[in-house]
Design a protein around this motif. Structure first.
Motif, PDB file in Angstrom:
ATOM      1  N   HIS A  62      33.895 -84.045  91.144  1.00 14.34           N
ATOM      2  CA  HIS A  62      35.012 -82.820  90.932  1.00 14.34           C
ATOM      3  C   HIS A  62      36.139 -83.195  90.554  1.00 14.34           C
ATOM      4  O   HIS A  62      37.090 -82.474  89.749  1.00 14.34           O
ATOM      5  N   VAL A  66      34.342 -83.557  83.955  1.00 11.24           N
ATOM      6  CA  VAL A  66      34.542 -82.296  83.503  1.00 11.24           C
ATOM      7  C   VAL A  66      33.229 -81.414  83.418  1.00 11.24           C
ATOM      8  O   VAL A  66      33.043 -80.489  83.854  1.00 11.24           O
ATOM      9  N   THR A  67      32.358 -82.234  82.681  1.00  9.63           N
ATOM     10  CA  THR A  67      31.095 -81.817  82.304  1.00  9.63           C
ATOM     11  C   THR A  67      30.204 -82.700  82.772  1.00  9.63           C
ATOM     12  O   THR A  67      30.075 -83.845  82.155  1.00  9.63           O
ATOM     13  N   GLY A  69      26.862 -84.610  82.928  1.00  8.66           N
ATOM     14  CA  GLY A  69      25.552 -85.005  82.280  1.00  8.66           C
ATOM     15  C   GLY A  69      24.434 -85.437  83.187  1.00  8.66           C
ATOM     16  O   GLY A  69      23.977 -84.559  83.692  1.00  8.66           O
ATOM     17  N   HIS A  98      20.617 -82.365  87.366  1.00  7.48           N
ATOM     18  CA  HIS A  98      21.155 -83.599  86.727  1.00  7.48           C
ATOM     19  C   HIS A  98      20.573 -84.974  86.831  1.00  7.48           C
ATOM     20  O   HIS A  98      21.112 -85.942  86.291  1.00  7.48           O
TER      21      HIS A  98
END
Length: 265
Positions: A62, A66-67, A69, A98
């Motif tokens: 967190h 940001v995103t 993978g 993920h």
């Protein structure tokens, strides 16, 4: 992409820094977390340690990502079991889709039964009695009257490894701390001949493998033989030398990374 590295019993996050450094060179865009939240008490309940690192991982993602993978894990010794425990927590649920690569470095997934020598089990017994360690009892499958009620047995029934697309079970015959069969999740003659603990060990192995096979995951079992010149002294006799060579032998680490980890990692 994120890679989480978890150290073993009586270890520290810096134990895996060499591994992290070589990975960072090969995968410069990857973020690395050397878990430090369990350093002060690796003798605790493994389930609680799983909860602890799951919180650390959640906060790290967190704060830094940001995103997300892919999310991969590397665990040495006890660290591999702690990772599996963490995967069962609610905090990790959003990240399970993920999961990419799991690297187990001499982790006793079936417990610490059937050691090569009698010295290590006796030493672990003394250590457990002296420290009142819950974790050591769990590894020895002695934390419950019935083997089926032991933590490791229940953990083998939980979902975990099948979430990873690629699994590496790394072991060494020279390692006297984590039994070879346990590091490789295999059933040996000792388990088949043991009427007391054997059935539970066999069932644990089956519990772990069935979902992996059903999910058609890629599994590699790697056996490492370290040069005799790097295994000397009392540590070599106890099998500890090979156990820690996974962490400080740059030759094997570089060879593993260059030969087995794909660029997509």
């Amino acid at each position: 992409d994120v890679v989480v590295l978890v150290h073993g019993l009586a270890g520290s996050p810096w134990d895996l820094r060499l591994f992290r450094n070589f990975l960072k060179t090969r995968f410069p865009r990857t973020e690395f977390l050397l878990c430090e939240s369990i350093e002060e008490d690796t003798l605790a309940d493994i389930n609680l340690m799983g909860e602890t690192i799951s919180k650390e991982i959640e906060e790290f993602i967190h704060k830094n990502i940001v995103t997300l993978g892919t999310l991969s894990f590397i665990g040495h010794s006890l660290g591999g079991i702690v990772i599996r425990a963490a995967l069962t927590t609610k905090r990790m649920a959003p990240f399970l889709s993920h999961l990419s690569v799991f690297i187990s470095l001499s982790s006793p997934h079936l417990g610490t039964l059937y050691q090569k020598t009698a010295i290590v089990p006796k030493a672990m017994w003394v250590m457990q009695k002296w420290t009142k360690s819950v974790g050591l009892k769990q590894l020895a499958l002695k934390d419950a009257p019935k083997r089926e009620d032991c933590f490791l047995y229940k953990l083998s029934q939980a979902k975990g490894l099948e979430y990873f697309h690629q699994i590496f079970l790394v072991s060494s015959e020279q390692d006297g701390y984590s039994p070879l069969h346990s590091s490789r999740i295999e059933v040996g003659k000792e388990a088949r001949d043991d009427a007391v603990n054997g059935p539970a060990v066999i069932a644990m192995a089956r519990n772990l493998w069935q979902p992996i096979v059903q999910a058609r995951r890629e599994v590699s079992k790697l056996g490492v033989i370290f040069g005799s010149n790097s295994l000397t002294g009392v540590d070599a006799l106890l099998g500890r030398a090979a156990h820690i060579r996974f962490l400080d032998n740059s030759t094997w680490i570089q060879m593993f990374i260059s030969n087995y980890l794909k660029p997509s990692y």
